[in-house]
Design a protein around this motif. Structure first.
Motif, PDB file in Angstrom:
ATOM      1  N   MET A  30       0.872  -1.170  -0.037  1.00 29.66           N
ATOM      2  CA  MET A  30      -0.069  -0.080   0.062  1.00 29.66           C
ATOM      3  C   MET A  30       0.952   1.169  -0.084  1.00 29.66           C
ATOM      4  O   MET A  30       1.929   1.437   0.736  1.00 29.66           O
ATOM      5  N   PHE A  72       8.105   3.578  -9.090  1.00 33.04           N
ATOM      6  CA  PHE A  72       7.724   3.369 -10.565  1.00 33.04           C
ATOM      7  C   PHE A  72       9.184   3.069 -11.150  1.00 33.04           C
ATOM      8  O   PHE A  72      10.088   3.423 -10.903  1.00 33.04           O
ATOM      9  N   ASN A  87      -4.724   1.314  -4.316  1.00 29.42           N
ATOM     10  CA  ASN A  87      -6.123   0.978  -3.912  1.00 29.42           C
ATOM     11  C   ASN A  87      -6.246   0.168  -2.686  1.00 29.42           C
ATOM     12  O   ASN A  87      -7.122  -0.257  -1.978  1.00 29.42           O
ATOM     13  N   GLU A  88      -4.933  -0.210  -1.931  1.00 27.71           N
ATOM     14  CA  GLU A  88      -4.896  -0.616  -0.760  1.00 27.71           C
ATOM     15  C   GLU A  88      -4.952   0.090   0.512  1.00 27.71           C
ATOM     16  O   GLU A  88      -4.897  -0.280   1.687  1.00 27.71           O
ATOM     17  N   ASN A 125       3.532   4.464   5.998  1.00 28.05           N
ATOM     18  CA  ASN A 125       3.082   3.577   6.871  1.00 28.05           C
ATOM     19  C   ASN A 125       1.862   3.735   7.640  1.00 28.05           C
ATOM     20  O   ASN A 125       1.925   4.466   8.684  1.00 28.05           O
ATOM     21  N   PRO A 126       0.583   3.261   7.356  1.00 32.75           N
ATOM     22  CA  PRO A 126      -0.621   4.122   7.921  1.00 32.75           C
ATOM     23  C   PRO A 126      -0.725   3.653   9.166  1.00 32.75           C
ATOM     24  O   PRO A 126      -1.468   4.447  10.059  1.00 32.75           O
ATOM     25  N   ARG A 127      -0.122   2.379   9.548  1.00 32.92           N
ATOM     26  CA  ARG A 127      -0.658   2.147  11.069  1.00 32.92           C
ATOM     27  C   ARG A 127       0.155   2.911  12.172  1.00 32.92           C
ATOM     28  O   ARG A 127      -0.448   3.331  13.014  1.00 32.92           O
ATOM     29  N   ARG A 179      -7.117   6.541  15.089  1.00 32.89           N
ATOM     30  CA  ARG A 179      -8.073   5.406  14.872  1.00 32.89           C
ATOM     31  C   ARG A 179      -9.168   5.352  15.928  1.00 32.89           C
ATOM     32  O   ARG A 179     -10.082   5.131  15.560  1.00 32.89           O
ATOM     33  N   ALA A 199     -13.331   7.848  15.866  1.00 33.77           N
ATOM     34  CA  ALA A 199     -13.967   7.921  14.411  1.00 33.77           C
ATOM     35  C   ALA A 199     -14.723   9.240  13.986  1.00 33.77           C
ATOM     36  O   ALA A 199     -15.995   9.144  14.078  1.00 33.77           O
ATOM     37  N   LEU A 213     -14.972  11.075  11.477  1.00 36.31           N
ATOM     38  CA  LEU A 213     -15.344  11.257  10.056  1.00 36.31           C
ATOM     39  C   LEU A 213     -16.690  10.176   9.695  1.00 36.31           C
ATOM     40  O   LEU A 213     -16.336   9.276  10.008  1.00 36.31           O
TER      41      LEU A 213
END
Lengths: 156, 378
Positions: A1, A28, A83-84, A132-134, A141, A144, A146
């Protein structure tokens, strides 16, 4: 991702201009990077042009997802991801960036600004951190905040 | 270390279209339509025995051809002949293949040729070892180990360049089976080294399928190991010929080296990883499938007599409801399970997901998963 670009734009009347952007095209093929970056700049601009004020949307363009947030005051942010990458984290990031930007860069500079004249340097750092989204999103997180039903998902 | 095509429809300057920047080789697109037919033709003429090419020319031509189109089997075959005749070092082909894969990460012919080359290299390796095992010592093993590591890297690179790159992952499996001999150490190393990769490629079904392969192989290993150990004891007690002793000594040594695999722990860890990822990244069917299969593995593992059955769930990227349904019916066809790896925990997890998630896909997957659990665990 992966996150590929993070940009801040101003939705003026009638034109949209880019205020500042950060890119990560390292995944890329070496010789494609320049044209991919151009594509992302162009797409970000186009998306903001087509979005209303006070809106959030996720637009699918080829194999990328472009997440856009246009504020009431015309300040807009676009994140281009694969898209992940979780959508919610993108919007959290946009909220945060636009908020910080509006505090650091005077509103008077927005309509006429360009990447050369705008003094906001945090985008590269955010782009890198949020790969790294985590890690990046650990705290938010829990909240919530939104309401995701407000986010329009556009598939092409 | 990388090749690419530079989009450049017209030759604007009178200069070479080959660009070399930071060790990356680029070819301007305008020249391809001249270059490719030219080299292609030359090679065909050679093959038809209408025009002779010496070894160096052959090497150059095939190299150029394959960098432009690595699926041209004839070119790879010419190189096979060159390798067999001793004119071409097989390692060069591994390098060429690796380069080609940077631009064409799926290219089937490249992977196929790669396996042929690796087989050649392994044969070269094993001949001396049978005769002069004592003299060469660890060298052949070390060589093989390095080859395996290199292949793991190449596969990883190719997997990152194309989503759910089935060709890359099945090559990876092949390498473990034929070069790595599915040793426990290799399996465990691979489990830990791919953990991060799958965590950042949560839709990559092939990646998770690879982990299933690793887990199933570990299960299989534990079962056979016990059998082989018993066999060895019997064999060693009888005085046999040197050859047989070598074989059994070989396998005996391997058994002694291999650690005791805590399989239930591995499977538990896998399930935990799945659960974590499902929680953080809602809406990826791949993760739910992996969960199913891991639970399935743990049940098969607790059954004493047999090895885990193969599961041939094909790569599934889109989460369209029609394909999702086919996926589920495949699972439903499997035999019922005996033991359990804490289904109560799974039920709790599902309930939590259903009550907190907002993603429609996630809810659907969770519901389906629960249905599956109920049907097979009772």
């Amino acid at each position: 991702m992966r996150l590929y670009s993070l940009s801040v734009l101003y939705k003026g009347d009638p034109k949209v201009h880019l205020l500042k952007a950060a890119y990560d095209v390292s995944t890329f093929n070496f010789f494609q990077r320049a044209s991919v970056q151009e594509f992302m700049t162009f797409t970000s601009q186009l998306i903001v042009e087509r979005s209303e004020l006070s809106s959030r949307a996720s637009v699918k363009e080829q194999e990328y997802l472009c997440h856009v947030y246009v504020r009431n005051d015309g300040l807009a942010g676009v994140v281009i991801a694969d898209n992940e990458y979780p959508q919610r984290v993108c919007f959290t990031l946009l909220d945060k960036v636009l908020d910080e930007f509006s505090r650091q860069v005077s509103k008077m500079d927005w309509p006429s600004g360009s990447p050369a004249t705008i003094g906001y340097a945090a985008l590269d750092g955010y782009l890198s951190k949020y790969q790294n989204p985590r890690e990046a999103d650990a705290m938010t997180r829990v909240q919530a905040e939104l309401d995701e039903t407000k986010i329009i998902l556009v598939r092409r | 270390d990388e090749i690419g095509l530079i989009p450049c429809p017209e030759a604007r300057y009178n200069r070479s279209p080959i660009v070399l920047v930071e060790n990356k080789l680029g070819v301007e697109s305008w020249c391809v339509k001249f270059l490719l037919p030219y080299v292609h033709n030359k090679l065909l003429l050679y093959r038809q025995r209408k025009q002779w090419l010496n070894k160096d020319e052959l090497i150059d031509i095939t190299c150029t051809l394959l960098m432009l189109n690595p699926d041209f089997t004839t070119a790879w075959n010419v190189r096979k002949e060159l390798i067999l005749s001793g004119t071409l070092n097989p390692l060069k082909d591994l390098h060429l293949g690796k380069l080609a894969l940077t631009k064409f990460p799926k290219s089937p012919e490249t992977w196929i040729h790669r396996r042929w080359v690796l087989q050649q290299l392994v044969q070269e390796n094993s001949l001396p070892s049978l005769v002069t095992k004592g003299n060469l010592g660890a060298a052949p093993l070390e060589r093989i180990h390095r080859l395996v590591q290199e292949e793991m890297d190449v596969c990883s690179g190719a997997a990152g360049r194309y989503p759910s790159n089935y060709n890359a992952w099945s090559h990876r499996i092949w390498v473990l089976q034929h070069l790595g001999k599915l040793s426990v150490k290799v399996l465990l190393d691979e489990l830990s080294s791919t953990k991060y990769w799958v965590s950042v490629h949560v839709s990559d079904h092939s990646g998770f399928h690879y982990r299933q392969f690793l887990l199933k192989s570990l299960i299989g290993r534990t079962v056979t190991e016990n059998n082989v150990l018993v066999q060895n004891q019997m064999v060693n007690q009888q005085n046999l010929s040197i050859q047989k002793e070598e074989q059994s000594a070989g396998t005996g040594a391997t058994c002694a080296e291999e650690q005791n695999v805590d399989l239930p722990h591995c499977l538990e860890e896998e399930l935990k990883l799945c659960t974590e990822l499902i929680d953080i990244y809602p809406g990826h069917e791949t993760l739910w499938c992996h969960s199913d299969e891991t639970l399935n593995d743990s049940h098969n593992n607790s059954a004493t007599s047999h090895m885990a059955q193969a599961m041939d769930v094909d790569g599934l990227n889109e989460s369209s409801s029609k394909q999702g349904y086919t996926q589920e019916t495949k699972r439903l066809k499997r035999a019922p399970m005996q033991d359990s790896l804490g289904p109560e925990v799974e039920y709790q997890f599902i309930d939590k997901v259903l009550s907190t998630c907002r993603d429609a896909d996630q809810a659907r997957f969770a519901t389906a998963y629960r249905k599956w659990l109920v049907t097979f665990l009772g």
